[in-house]
Design a protein around this motif. Structure first.
Motif, PDB file in Angstrom:
ATOM      1  N   MET A   1       0.712  -1.024   0.237  1.00 20.62           N
ATOM      2  CA  MET A   1      -0.164   0.108   0.290  1.00 20.62           C
ATOM      3  C   MET A   1       0.925   1.080   0.061  1.00 20.62           C
ATOM      4  N   ARG A   2       0.555   2.295  -0.563  1.00 18.30           N
ATOM      5  CA  ARG A   2       1.071   3.283  -1.271  1.00 18.30           C
ATOM      6  C   ARG A   2       0.413   4.316   0.081  1.00 18.30           C
ATOM      7  N   THR A   3       1.816   4.959   1.047  1.00 14.87           N
ATOM      8  CA  THR A   3       1.347   5.720   1.730  1.00 14.87           C
ATOM      9  C   THR A   3       1.483   7.163   1.804  1.00 14.87           C
ATOM     10  N   THR A   4       1.563   8.486   2.537  1.00 18.80           N
ATOM     11  CA  THR A   4       2.324   9.301   2.863  1.00 18.80           C
ATOM     12  C   THR A   4       2.246   9.681   4.115  1.00 18.80           C
ATOM     13  N   PHE A   5       3.832  10.425   4.953  1.00 17.37           N
ATOM     14  CA  PHE A   5       3.713  10.418   6.146  1.00 17.37           C
ATOM     15  C   PHE A   5       4.259  12.098   5.618  1.00 17.37           C
ATOM     16  N   LYS A   6       3.461  13.231   6.425  1.00 23.17           N
ATOM     17  CA  LYS A   6       3.717  14.553   6.109  1.00 23.17           C
ATOM     18  C   LYS A   6       4.428  15.245   7.504  1.00 23.17           C
ATOM     19  N   TYR A   7       4.924  16.424   7.525  1.00 23.52           N
ATOM     20  CA  TYR A   7       5.860  16.493   8.548  1.00 23.52           C
ATOM     21  C   TYR A   7       6.353  18.012   8.414  1.00 23.52           C
ATOM     22  N   ARG A   8       6.300  18.386   9.546  1.00 19.16           N
ATOM     23  CA  ARG A   8       6.365  19.970   9.898  1.00 19.16           C
ATOM     24  C   ARG A   8       8.392  20.450   9.725  1.00 19.16           C
ATOM     25  N   LEU A   9       8.357  21.139   8.515  1.00 18.79           N
ATOM     26  CA  LEU A   9      10.229  21.267   8.583  1.00 18.79           C
ATOM     27  C   LEU A   9      10.059  22.148   9.911  1.00 18.79           C
ATOM     28  N   GLU A 164       3.922  -2.759   3.826  1.00 21.20           N
ATOM     29  CA  GLU A 164       3.444  -3.759   2.937  1.00 21.20           C
ATOM     30  C   GLU A 164       2.075  -4.576   4.288  1.00 21.20           C
ATOM     31  N   GLU A 165       1.633  -3.732   4.584  1.00 25.34           N
ATOM     32  CA  GLU A 165      -0.319  -3.604   5.129  1.00 25.34           C
ATOM     33  C   GLU A 165      -0.770  -3.409   3.263  1.00 25.34           C
ATOM     34  N   GLN A 166      -1.737  -4.939   3.940  1.00 27.11           N
ATOM     35  CA  GLN A 166      -2.901  -4.789   2.806  1.00 27.11           C
ATOM     36  C   GLN A 166      -3.841  -4.466   3.291  1.00 27.11           C
ATOM     37  N   PRO A 167      -4.857  -3.989   2.711  1.00 31.74           N
ATOM     38  CA  PRO A 167      -6.284  -3.468   2.782  1.00 31.74           C
ATOM     39  C   PRO A 167      -6.725  -4.532   3.371  1.00 31.74           C
ATOM     40  N   LYS A 168      -7.703  -4.414   4.830  1.00 35.30           N
ATOM     41  CA  LYS A 168      -8.397  -5.560   4.857  1.00 35.30           C
ATOM     42  C   LYS A 168      -9.574  -5.654   3.783  1.00 35.30           C
ATOM     43  N   PRO A 169      -9.910  -7.080   3.270  1.00 31.78           N
ATOM     44  CA  PRO A 169     -10.443  -7.565   2.334  1.00 31.78           C
ATOM     45  C   PRO A 169     -12.380  -7.497   2.958  1.00 31.78           C
ATOM     46  N   PRO A 170     -12.652  -6.909   1.657  1.00 25.64           N
ATOM     47  CA  PRO A 170     -14.044  -6.918   2.582  1.00 25.64           C
ATOM     48  C   PRO A 170     -14.996  -7.667   2.819  1.00 25.64           C
ATOM     49  N   ALA A 171     -15.542  -8.115   4.018  1.00 24.11           N
ATOM     50  CA  ALA A 171     -16.493  -9.074   4.578  1.00 24.11           C
ATOM     51  C   ALA A 171     -17.210  -9.809   3.273  1.00 24.11           C
ATOM     52  N   PRO A 172     -17.639 -11.021   3.077  1.00 28.60           N
ATOM     53  CA  PRO A 172     -18.365 -11.238   2.403  1.00 28.60           C
ATOM     54  C   PRO A 172     -19.428 -11.037   2.182  1.00 28.60           C
ATOM     55  N   HIS A 173     -20.651 -10.800   1.200  1.00 29.85           N
ATOM     56  CA  HIS A 173     -21.577 -10.530   0.626  1.00 29.85           C
ATOM     57  C   HIS A 173     -22.761 -11.132   1.934  1.00 29.85           C
ATOM     58  N   GLU A 174     -22.960 -12.424   2.381  1.00 31.61           N
ATOM     59  CA  GLU A 174     -23.349 -13.202   3.216  1.00 31.61           C
ATOM     60  C   GLU A 174     -23.485 -13.051   4.366  1.00 31.61           C
ATOM     61  N   ALA A 175     -22.229 -12.477   5.006  1.00 31.81           N
ATOM     62  CA  ALA A 175     -21.849 -12.343   5.948  1.00 31.81           C
ATOM     63  C   ALA A 175     -22.629 -10.238   6.536  1.00 31.81           C
ATOM     64  N   GLU A 295     -14.589   6.362   2.033  1.00 28.35           N
ATOM     65  CA  GLU A 295     -14.403   4.989   0.877  1.00 28.35           C
ATOM     66  C   GLU A 295     -12.645   4.851   1.411  1.00 28.35           C
ATOM     67  N   HIS A 296     -11.988   5.329   2.099  1.00 31.25           N
ATOM     68  CA  HIS A 296     -10.246   5.449   2.333  1.00 31.25           C
ATOM     69  C   HIS A 296     -11.224   4.493   3.304  1.00 31.25           C
ATOM     70  N   VAL A 297     -11.188   4.445   4.334  1.00 26.41           N
ATOM     71  CA  VAL A 297     -10.866   4.164   5.801  1.00 26.41           C
ATOM     72  C   VAL A 297     -11.640   3.016   5.961  1.00 26.41           C
ATOM     73  N   ALA A 298     -13.033   2.417   4.702  1.00 24.62           N
ATOM     74  CA  ALA A 298     -13.456   2.180   4.836  1.00 24.62           C
ATOM     75  C   ALA A 298     -12.947   0.420   3.979  1.00 24.62           C
ATOM     76  N   ARG A 299     -11.873   1.013   2.978  1.00 21.65           N
ATOM     77  CA  ARG A 299     -11.272  -0.121   2.504  1.00 21.65           C
ATOM     78  C   ARG A 299      -9.907  -0.249   3.419  1.00 21.65           C
ATOM     79  N   LYS A 300     -10.311   0.934   4.087  1.00 20.25           N
ATOM     80  CA  LYS A 300      -8.685  -0.103   4.957  1.00 20.25           C
ATOM     81  C   LYS A 300      -9.440  -1.117   6.087  1.00 20.25           C
ATOM     82  N   ARG A 301     -10.556  -1.006   6.596  1.00 20.45           N
ATOM     83  CA  ARG A 301     -11.164  -1.256   8.073  1.00 20.45           C
ATOM     84  C   ARG A 301     -12.212  -2.423   7.165  1.00 20.45           C
TER      85      ARG A 301
END
Ligand SMILES: [Zn+2]
Length: 376
Positions: A1-9, A164-175, A295-301
């Motif tokens: 997964m691609r993410t960005t870390f942002k800091y104040r100089l 390396e963190e992968q987004p959590k796969p969404p719950a199957p439809h039945e669940a 959408e971002h948070v949902a994909r992660k969770r």
């Protein structure tokens, strides 16, 4: 997964080197825009990134000012321009890439070369060392480093990393057990299909007043004067604080929703259309930003999100019997179904319909309205 870390100089005397490099990048951007336009006038086509890159590289050899920016950062400027042009070709509404004033051009990006990060809160960029506020540890492998100047004039450093963190796969439809529909509104920021109303916090309104005040102050100053510059910085600061608070609240709300539900249906918002109908206030509320954060948070969770088409008559259809009321105005907060007699809260009824439509669209199954709503 691609993410960005942002800091104040941290501020330092050496900032001038970074600012200079941002300005060199601006100069190269503007030169490339001019080149592209001239090329188009002569040959009737876009020169392409490679030809531009070669040309700029040749010019750079004779230009010590441009040499202050590393060759990969120069490449990045051309690549940004190239992306902007392709966006424009595929969607003319995006607008043709434009010239940028030096103060409007805000960043440059380094790839493998030109920086060294030994860890901690120090980084070497070019020949100088810089410190930044390490508000949280950097995780993952650093791919690029971007130096950014915001509208207030502060410098930030952004690390783009691969984790390396992968987004959590969404719950199957039945669940899917806990579905919810969301309805956005001016009166109430969010109405859920279970009747919960989420108001936007008070600081939204207060913040907007402050922004307007700062705007008015700016408009009274004479353009180009010292006071004008100060008022502009002040406006940028106020705006920056407001949007940070708003973003923070959006993230908290998104997490709270994803905690409580495993399926979220919402309307595919058309911000332009909403602006026409409801006025500029819509953009102040930031629905679009909230949806992308959700959408971002949902994909992660691993929470499913479904978007329901706009023309779906979510407010006008009775969520109990399916009857459609033809003449429902925006002012009607409550209405009675003429077929089954149910009294509806406008937003809640819409949210229930959106939830059901989203669920059927995904094939999640039959999501029935709550019992209480059926019997009157
Ligand atoms: Zn009805």
């Amino acid at each position: 997964m691609r993410t960005t870390f942002k800091y104040r100089l941290y501020r330092s005397k050496r900032d001038k080197h970074l600012i200079e490099q941002i300005e060199v990048a601006a100069s190269i951007w503007n030169h490339s825009v001019a080149l592209t336009r001239r090329y188009y006038r002569i040959y009737g086509k876009y020169p392409g990134a490679n030809r531009l890159m070669k040309h700029i590289a040749r010019l750079r050899r004779r230009n010590p000012y441009w040499q202050k920016l590393g060759s990969q950062a120069v490449q990045d400027v051309i690549q940004r321009l190239d992306r902007a042009y392709w966006r424009f070709f595929s969607d003319p509404k995006a607008g043709r890439p434009r010239f940028k004033k030096r103060e409007r051009y805000s960043s440059f990006t380094l790839k493998q070369a030109g920086w060294k990060y030994p860890g901690g809160n120090r980084i070497r960029i070019g020949k100088h060392n810089y410190k930044f506020v390490l508000s949280r540890p950097i995780q993952g492998e650093i791919k690029t480093v971007t130096i950014k100047r915001d509208r207030v004039g502060r410098l930030w450093i952004c690390f783009s990393v691969v984790t390396e963190e992968q987004p959590k796969p969404p719950a199957p439809h039945e669940a899917v057990m806990r579905p919810v529909g969301l309805d956005f509104g001016l009166k109430c920021f969010l109405t859920l299909s279970d009747g919960t109303k989420i108001q936007s916090p008070e600081f939204f309104r207060r913040g907007l007043q402050e922004v307007r005040k700062a705007h008015r102050a700016l408009s009274r100053k004479q353009r180009g004067s010292n006071n004008y510059r100060k008022a502009r910085v002040r406006l940028a600061k106020v705006y920056d604080r407001i949007s940070n608070q708003r973003r923070d609240w959006f993230f908290k709300t998104a997490h709270a929703l994803c905690e409580r539900y495993d399926f979220i249906a919402l309307e595919d918002l058309n911000i332009e259309g909403m602006k026409r109908r409801w006025g500029r206030k819509v953009s102040d509320l930031g629905f679009g930003e909230f949806v992308s954060i959700l959408e971002h948070v949902a994909r992660k969770r691993g929470v499913r999100v479904a978007k329901v088409a706009r023309f779906f008559p979510s407010s006008r259809r009775c969520s109990c019997c399916g009857w459609v009321k033809e003449n429902l105005s925006l002012a009607d907060r409550e209405w009675t179904c003429e077929r089954c007699g149910t009294v509806h809260d406008r937003d809640e009824n819409a949210a229930i319909n959106i939830c059901r439509e989203g669920a059927s669209f995904l094939g999640v199954g039959d999501v029935r309205p709550p019992e209480a709503a059926v019997a009157v």
